[in-house]
Design an enzyme around this catalytic site. Structure first.
Site, PDB file in Angstrom:
ATOM      1  N   GLU A  38       0.856  -1.179   0.000  1.00 44.25           N
ATOM      2  CA  GLU A  38       0.000   0.000   0.000  1.00 44.25           C
ATOM      3  C   GLU A  38       0.902   1.242   0.000  1.00 44.25           C
ATOM      4  O   GLU A  38       1.803   1.337   0.837  1.00 44.25           O
ATOM      5  CB  GLU A  38      -0.886   0.017   1.239  1.00 44.25           C
ATOM      6  CG  GLU A  38      -1.886  -1.109   1.330  1.00 44.25           C
ATOM      7  CD  GLU A  38      -2.661  -1.067   2.623  1.00 44.25           C
ATOM      8  OE1 GLU A  38      -3.615  -0.275   2.727  1.00 44.25           O
ATOM      9  OE2 GLU A  38      -2.297  -1.806   3.560  1.00 44.25           O
ATOM     10  N   ARG A 265       4.383 -13.264  10.167  1.00 47.89           N
ATOM     11  CA  ARG A 265       4.967 -11.928  10.050  1.00 47.89           C
ATOM     12  C   ARG A 265       6.345 -11.889  10.696  1.00 47.89           C
ATOM     13  O   ARG A 265       6.688 -12.744  11.512  1.00 47.89           O
ATOM     14  CB  ARG A 265       4.081 -10.902  10.762  1.00 47.89           C
ATOM     15  CG  ARG A 265       2.697 -10.761  10.211  1.00 47.89           C
ATOM     16  CD  ARG A 265       1.830  -9.944  11.154  1.00 47.89           C
ATOM     17  NE  ARG A 265       2.264  -8.561  11.223  1.00 47.89           N
ATOM     18  CZ  ARG A 265       1.676  -7.559  10.574  1.00 47.89           C
ATOM     19  NH1 ARG A 265       0.617  -7.795   9.808  1.00 47.89           N
ATOM     20  NH2 ARG A 265       2.107  -6.332  10.687  1.00 47.89           N
ATOM     21  N   LYS A 275       2.676   0.482  10.960  1.00 45.25           N
ATOM     22  CA  LYS A 275       2.902   1.659  10.120  1.00 45.25           C
ATOM     23  C   LYS A 275       2.198   2.886  10.696  1.00 45.25           C
ATOM     24  O   LYS A 275       2.706   4.003  10.610  1.00 45.25           O
ATOM     25  CB  LYS A 275       2.417   1.393   8.698  1.00 45.25           C
ATOM     26  CG  LYS A 275       3.436   0.733   7.804  1.00 45.25           C
ATOM     27  CD  LYS A 275       3.155   0.956   6.327  1.00 45.25           C
ATOM     28  CE  LYS A 275       1.921   0.267   5.859  1.00 45.25           C
ATOM     29  NZ  LYS A 275       1.766   0.328   4.381  1.00 45.25           N
TER      30      LYS A 275
END
Length: 562
Positions: A38, A265, A275
């Site tokens: 993104e 992860r 983020k």
């Protein structure tokens, strides 16, 4: 739970799936992956794990990896982030060639697909606000409540959806939902929202669209449009997989379908990976931008002095599993130490200088001593360093009253100045007011020059030094871990800012480095002998270098935490 280096399998379960598919002749023997960031922030080391997997598997099996920006929310997206993402991927050593795609490339196809779902009775416009829709979904053990708009006619839904895209309705007033199963035990299958109204200009499509697809709707279809064979993603998307497959079932026109595979992860001790929270640190001035060397962003790690090879080595060590774990940041530090040990030239830098006057060395005389640049790599050769009657050593390398087994400089004691001579302390001078030692007076033994016939006279201490006559002033930034709690993200009852490490940055000025470093360039890396690994910062100028400490020579935190 912590993953251990020795637990890494020789071949990951993901690779086993890929090999099985190839052996069965699926996808005509092709491997096509994608990395779908993104563009709403900078990449961090967690993304590096995905990048290495996506590009690495494609490379290993003769395939291709697409770079596809998931640009479905124009409110949060910026071209700055797109540029930084591309720079970071190239820095890691990967390339997507001509395959740079955007979810926005498919806005037309996705809109048409949504209309097809409406025509099939598999999607409807809901006039309820998002919070009410969410409350109607029920719980995993209780079925959800159907929307009062679920039975709208196909014609009405098509009309409303078209008008949503023409901007006739306010943001938040209507959404398009998939019509699946409000009793499904999987909450993601309970008529998920697939389109919402956003009236902000898009960085690529400008104001051509007033409705934008949700991630779950855009992601799988984009994979399908691009011919992706293996959609590799992190474990939180495992529960999304039935929805991913449901959309593909409605879209596909052949036996081809992308296969979603999930892995754990990358989580690190003493590190924040969110983020959103990293953005807060930047916006609140807790750090000096996304590329602050304390940040886990790839641009921050690059500025600190980490190498692509060290990051990829670390990712190899921790591997890919289906078990969520927190990895010890000391393993990352170990990886960069190992890498820089092989590639970083050794130099002299004195961080807290103390002047040593060699009283019997001829004043004004200068000789050059020869030093090996890197004992791990003969090809790096040697260099000459000037030596004179006054040198700087570290303040910690002298003590007026030394403890037992102190093998550095003290009254009456001898040490070797590395590459030069053995000196003996004959006295010192203190500041009358502060009592601090300002100068140390020594004599040298002219027969003990390193490499000479009598240079084998043994002393227990060897110090690094810089000639005072030739020293270059430098600024040194000593970076440490940004948080002083092992798991700042896991402390749900506390604000994560509470665990910011007040000692994460110390700025030293008036440091002294050897003259060869005056012309060093940003991102050049060195080992300051006996001190650690350092990288030239972007703030450096000709003759006024600035160095960032990448990592100390040894793991000091391990000692502190014992």
């Amino acid at each position: 739970m912590r993953e251990k280096e020795e637990s890494k399998p020789s071949i990951s379960f993901i690779e086993q799936f890929i090999v099985e598919d190839l052996n069965q002749g699926k996808n005509n023997g092709k491997v096509i992956t994608r990395f779908p960031p993104e563009p709403n922030g900078y990449l961090h080391i967690g993304h590096a794990k995905a990048i290495c997997l996506d590009f690495g598997m494609a490379q290993k099996y003769g395939g291709k990896c697409n770079l596809r920006f998931d640009d479905t929310n124009p409110v949060k997206e910026e071209v700055e982030y797109i540029d930084s993402i591309k720079e970071d991927i190239h820095w890691l050593g990967f390339d997507w060639e001509e395959r740079e795609f955007y979810a926005s490339d498919y806005f037309g196809k996705l809109f048409d697909f949504a209309r097809d779902l409406i025509r099939k009775g598999l999607a409807y416009v809901d006039d309820q606000p998002a919070d009410l829709i969410s409350s109607q979904k029920g719980t995993p053990s209780q079925p959800g409540m159907e929307s009062p708009f679920r039975q709208r006619s196909v014609a009405e839904n098509l009309d409303l959806f078209e008008r949503m895209n023409k901007g006739e309705f306010d943001e938040g007033s209507r959404v398009l939902r998939a019509r699946i199963d409000m009793t499904s035990p999987n909450m993601h299958m309970r008529d998920p929202i697939i389109y919402r109204i956003i009236k902000s200009p898009h960085h690529r499509t400008e104001s051509n669209w007033m409705v934008y697809p949700m991630y779950d709707f855009a992601h799988g279809q984009s994979d399908y449009f691009e011919g992706v064979t293996h959609s590799l993603c992190t474990l939180e998307f495992e529960v999304h997989r039935p929805l991913y497959d449901w959309f593909i079932d409605q879209l596909k026109s052949s036996d081809y379908r992308p296969r979603q595979i999930e892995f754990n992860r990358l989580n690190l001790t003493y590190t924040m990976m969110s983020k959103r929270k990293l953005l807060e640190l930047v916006q609140e001035g807790k750090v000096k931008g996304w590329d602050d060397p304390r940040m886990p962003t790839l641009c921050g790690l690059r500025r600190r002095g980490y190498t692509p090879e060290s990051i990829k080595r670390f990712i190899d060590l921790i591997g890919y599993t289906k078990v969520e774990a927190i990895n010890d940041v000391s393993l990352l530090e170990h990886a960069v130490r190992e890498d820089l040990n092989m590639r970083a030239p050794r130099v002299f830098g004195v961080l807290n200088p103390l002047k040593v006057v060699i009283t019997n060395y001829p004043v004004g005389e200068v000789e050059n001593v020869e030093l090996i640049n890197n004992p791990e790599d003969e090809k790096m050769g040697k260099r000459s360093v000037p030596f004179s009657s006054e040198v700087y050593i570290e303040q910690d390398d002298f003590m007026e009253v030394p403890p037992h087994k102190f093998f550095r400089l003290a009254p009456g004691m001898e040490v070797r100045l590395k590459g030069a001579y053995i000196i003996k302390c004959e006295g010192f001078r203190k500041n009358d007011k502060t009592g601090e030692i300002e100068e140390v007076y020594c004599t040298y033994d002219a027969t003990t020059r390193s490499g000479g016939n009598t240079s084998d006279r043994k002393v227990k201490g060897t110090l690094h030094w810089v000639s005072a006559l030739h020293a270059v002033d430098a600024e040194v930034r000593l970076y440490d871990r940004l948080f002083d709690h092992e798991d700042p993200a896991g402390q749900k009852d506390d604000d994560y800012r509470k665990f910011l490490n007040p000692e994460s940055l110390k700025i030293l000025t008036g440091c002294k480095v050897e003259p060869s470093l005056a012309s060093s360039r940003p991102l050049e890396k060195f080992q300051f002998q006996r001190l650690g690994y350092f990288c030239v910062d972007y703030d450096s100028t000709q003759g006024k270098p600035v160095f960032n400490r990448t990592v100390s020579l040894k793991d000091t935190w391990a000692k502190i935490n014992k």
